[in-house]
Design a protein around this motif. Structure first.
Motif, PDB file in Angstrom:
ATOM      1  N   PHE A 109       0.840  -1.212   0.000  1.00  0.00           N
ATOM      2  CA  PHE A 109       0.000   0.000   0.000  1.00  0.00           C
ATOM      3  C   PHE A 109       0.872   1.258   0.000  1.00  0.00           C
ATOM      4  CE2 PHE A 109      -1.993   3.334   2.682  1.00  0.00           C
ATOM      5  CZ  PHE A 109      -3.019   3.700   1.815  1.00  0.00           C
ATOM      6  N   ALA A 110       1.927   1.225   0.790  1.00  0.00           N
ATOM      7  CA  ALA A 110       2.813   2.391   0.872  1.00  0.00           C
ATOM      8  C   ALA A 110       3.488   2.685  -0.465  1.00  0.00           C
ATOM      9  CB  ALA A 110       3.866   2.170   1.955  1.00  0.00           C
ATOM     10  N   SER A 111       3.774   1.623  -1.218  1.00  0.00           N
ATOM     11  CA  SER A 111       4.416   1.804  -2.522  1.00  0.00           C
ATOM     12  C   SER A 111       3.412   2.118  -3.616  1.00  0.00           C
ATOM     13  CB  SER A 111       5.200   0.551  -2.896  1.00  0.00           C
ATOM     14  OG  SER A 111       4.318  -0.556  -3.079  1.00  0.00           O
ATOM     15  N   GLY A 112       2.128   2.104  -3.264  1.00  0.00           N
ATOM     16  CA  GLY A 112       1.096   2.411  -4.245  1.00  0.00           C
ATOM     17  C   GLY A 112       0.644   1.227  -5.070  1.00  0.00           C
ATOM     18  N   ALA A 113       1.161   0.033  -4.729  1.00  0.00           N
ATOM     19  CA  ALA A 113       0.781  -1.157  -5.491  1.00  0.00           C
ATOM     20  C   ALA A 113      -0.606  -1.660  -5.114  1.00  0.00           C
ATOM     21  CB  ALA A 113       1.811  -2.269  -5.269  1.00  0.00           C
ATOM     22  N   LEU A 114      -1.109  -1.263  -3.953  1.00  0.00           N
ATOM     23  CA  LEU A 114      -2.432  -1.709  -3.493  1.00  0.00           C
ATOM     24  C   LEU A 114      -3.272  -0.504  -3.115  1.00  0.00           C
ATOM     25  CD1 LEU A 114      -1.874  -4.785  -1.115  1.00  0.00           C
ATOM     26  CD2 LEU A 114      -2.927  -4.813  -3.371  1.00  0.00           C
ATOM     27  N   PRO A 115      -4.569  -0.525  -3.424  1.00  0.00           N
ATOM     28  CA  PRO A 115      -5.463   0.530  -2.924  1.00  0.00           C
ATOM     29  C   PRO A 115      -5.720   0.307  -1.442  1.00  0.00           C
ATOM     30  CG  PRO A 115      -6.717  -1.092  -4.160  1.00  0.00           C
ATOM     31  CD  PRO A 115      -5.267  -1.460  -4.337  1.00  0.00           C
ATOM     32  N   LEU A 116      -6.309   1.299  -0.799  1.00  0.00           N
ATOM     33  CA  LEU A 116      -6.562   1.216   0.641  1.00  0.00           C
ATOM     34  C   LEU A 116      -7.479   0.056   0.998  1.00  0.00           C
ATOM     35  CD1 LEU A 116      -6.250   2.375   3.487  1.00  0.00           C
ATOM     36  CD2 LEU A 116      -8.199   3.892   2.994  1.00  0.00           C
TER      37      LEU A 116
END
Length: 583
Positions: free
Chosen positions: A266-273
């Motif tokens: 999530f922090a790397s933007g690979a996963l949505p919240l």
């Protein structure tokens, strides 16, 4: 980890186990849907795009999943009960059926106390095996696979793969522990049954222990066995606690790893919240079913250890089916070159030959330990000769059905058992069709009818094992029950021991009256009881020392003559003592 023998024995439990697994899987699905709704709602609030209608819909879905989960949880509990409901009945039926097949010789295979513990507490342990462990066994493998695909659909097969790879570490630790657990639990059950056997024996013999002031000695023995049982119990608990620590390390460590990977993605933007929240809240569910399986495993292993002993008993070789029946009027009893030993290192009977003619009164005498009662047990089929042959009416006992043997031969010993109930109920066990008049005639023949006439007649209640009667009254009642059985052959094994002289004379009178029309074998240590027998066998150290009438043995058998002289001197001394006391 899984015993196929138990499943084969209770096949009707399979559908309930499958239902349990399905309901648990539906509960997992509902939990995933509920968490998905929560995750999506949190993301919408974060992005400030939540509308009232969407919020209302999602709250409705969450409430619906909670309701469905309530029903699935109740259903799973119900299925657990149904899966384990029949196992206790089926296992006890198998144990009892095995006892019936083994017949009166079942004690050669297992002690009574051991069988009681296995059929009561041992079978109770299997309830948890079928109701909890087996369904969890299948669900614990189904759940991670389901979550693997859900995590992949949520956007990260990488996190799902790492979690799925970590899951087998828990069953791996279970397999390692299983080898240790099986050995410990076998020792545990061995110590447990031994302690139970000693306790039952001491409880039954409490009066004797008090009489001889040996209760303190037996108490110390029980304390030693209890300490051994405590030690093995503590070892089992230590093993269980250590394995739980290892499983917790894998379970919660794996869940933490999954949460960390999801947060990093999530922090790397690979996963949505919403995906991150979904994985965080469900990561533990990858491991909890397998962790719960580990907890049930220890309970199941206890049940499986008990089942091993049960299956060992059930696998005992059964006597061959015997179809021959004995004639209704009995016949000669012959023991031809019979040898027997209770243990391999000590032979009790040494190649003895005995003939008991039909419709004669035969006595078997000898010192204690000479093998008299062993002869009776062999004739009754309770034990089996190691060599030689035993026949009744020229039919080998190895071919005669137990039902026919017990119908033909009636045994009366010093430990006759009576059941809680009325006199009528106890005597009707020997002759279910007997009338009250026949019962009274049998009681009169044994000189005990007058006592019951002063009580409540045939409705007189007996306590456990006739504890409200004296020893002499119990023996007279045992003789009355034997008379009602009306068999052609009777064996009286020390039937007059440890009773008053009045009861002894009444019982002897009944036995001698019976000997006029039946084959009667009287085993006794008191030679005076068989002086008028048609023939007497004198046993000495497992051998037949002599055979003949009383007079013939006095002149031709030194062992018999020595016993007679010793007993005569003791009786004369007793009479002299009584005369001096009266003076």
């Amino acid at each position: 980890m899984f015993d196929k023998r138990l499943m084969k024995m209770c096949p009707e439990s399979r559908k309930y186990i499958a239902g349990n697994v399905l309901l648990q899987w539906l509960e997992l699905a509902m939990n995933a849907v509920m968490i998905l709704m929560i995750a999506l709602t949190l993301e919408d609030f974060r992005n400030k795009r939540m509308t009232g209608s969407v919020l209302l819909f999602r709250v409705g879905v969450i409430l619906a999943t909670l309701i469905v989960r309530w029903f699935t949880t109740r259903g799973a509990v119900r299925m657990s009960y149904l899966a384990s409901r029949t196992v206790k009945r089926v296992m006890r039926e198998h144990i009892y059926g095995k006892l019936l097949k083994l017949g009166t010789g079942y004690r050669e295979h297992a002690s009574t106390a051991e069988l009681v513990q296995e059929s009561v507490e041992g079978v109770e342990q299997l309830e948890s095996y079928f109701g909890q462990y087996v369904p969890q066994f299948f669900y614990a493998f189904l759940s991670p696979v389901t979550l693997f695909f859900l995590f992949g659909a949520a956007g990260s097969f990488r996190v799902a793969t790492v979690l799925l790879v970590c899951v087998p570490l828990i069953p791996g630790s279970i397999i390692v522990v299983q080898k240790i657990a099986k050995r410990l639990l076998n020792k545990y059950w061995t110590q447990y049954t031994q302690l139970g056997s000693t306790f039952l024996e001491n409880l039954q013999g409490m009066t004797t222990l008090k009489t001889y002031q040996a209760d303190a000695f037996k108490n110390e023995q029980m304390n030693r066995e209890s300490e051994n049982f405590r030690v093995i119990t503590m070892k089992v608990l230590i093993m269980q606690l250590n394995s739980i620590i290892i499983m917790d390390l894998f379970a919660y460590g794996g869940a933490a790893l999954g949460i960390g990977l999801a947060c990093a993605a999530f922090a790397s933007g690979a996963l949505p919240l919403w995906s991150c929240i979904f994985m965080i809240l469900l990561s533990a569910d990858f491991f909890l079913p397998m962790r719960r399986l580990g907890s049930y495993f220890h309970v199941a292993m206890n049940g499986m250890a008990a089942s091993d002993k049960i299956f060992h008993f059930l696998s005992e070789e059964e006597p061959a089916q015997k179809a021959e029946t004995l004639p209704g009027d009995g016949g000669d009893i012959r023991l031809a070159n019979v040898s027997f030993s209770y243990t391999e290192d000590r032979e009790v009977l040494h190649d003895i030959s005995i003939r008991i003619p039909k419709n004669e009164f035969t006595g078997i005498v000898g010192e204690s330990g000479s093998g008299k009662s062993t002869v009776a047990s062999l004739i009754m089929g309770r034990i089996h000769a190691k060599s030689g042959e035993i026949t009744i009416a020229e039919k080998s006992l190895s071919n005669v059905s137990e039902k026919s043997l017990l119908k033909t031969v009636t045994y009366v010993g010093p430990g006759s058992v009576f059941f809680k109930g009325s006199i009528r109920e106890n005597l009707l066990l020997a002759a279910p069709e007997a009338s009250d008049a026949q019962i009274w005639n049998a009681l009169k023949a044994c000189g005990i009818a007058d006592f019951f006439e002063t009580e409540q007649g045939l409705d007189t209640a007996l306590l456990e094992n006739a504890g409200n009667l004296s020893g002499g009254q119990r023996q007279r009642l045992a003789l009355a029950r034997a008379l009602l059985h009306d068999s052609p052959i009777y064996i009286f094994d020390e039937a007059t021991s440890n009773i008053d002289i009045e009861s002894e004379m009444a019982i002897l009178a009944g036995i001698k009256a019976l000997a006029k029309t039946k084959t009667v074998v009287m085993i006794t240590h008191r030679l005076a009881n068989v002086t008028d027998a048609d023939r007497i066998y004198c046993m000495e150290s497992g051998n037949v020392a002599g055979c003949g009438t009383h007079e013939e043995l006095l002149g031709g058998c030194s062992s018999y003559a020595a016993l007679w002289k010793t007993q005569k001197e003791l009786e004369d001394f007793g009479k002299e003592t009584d005369d001096e006391t009266e003076e």
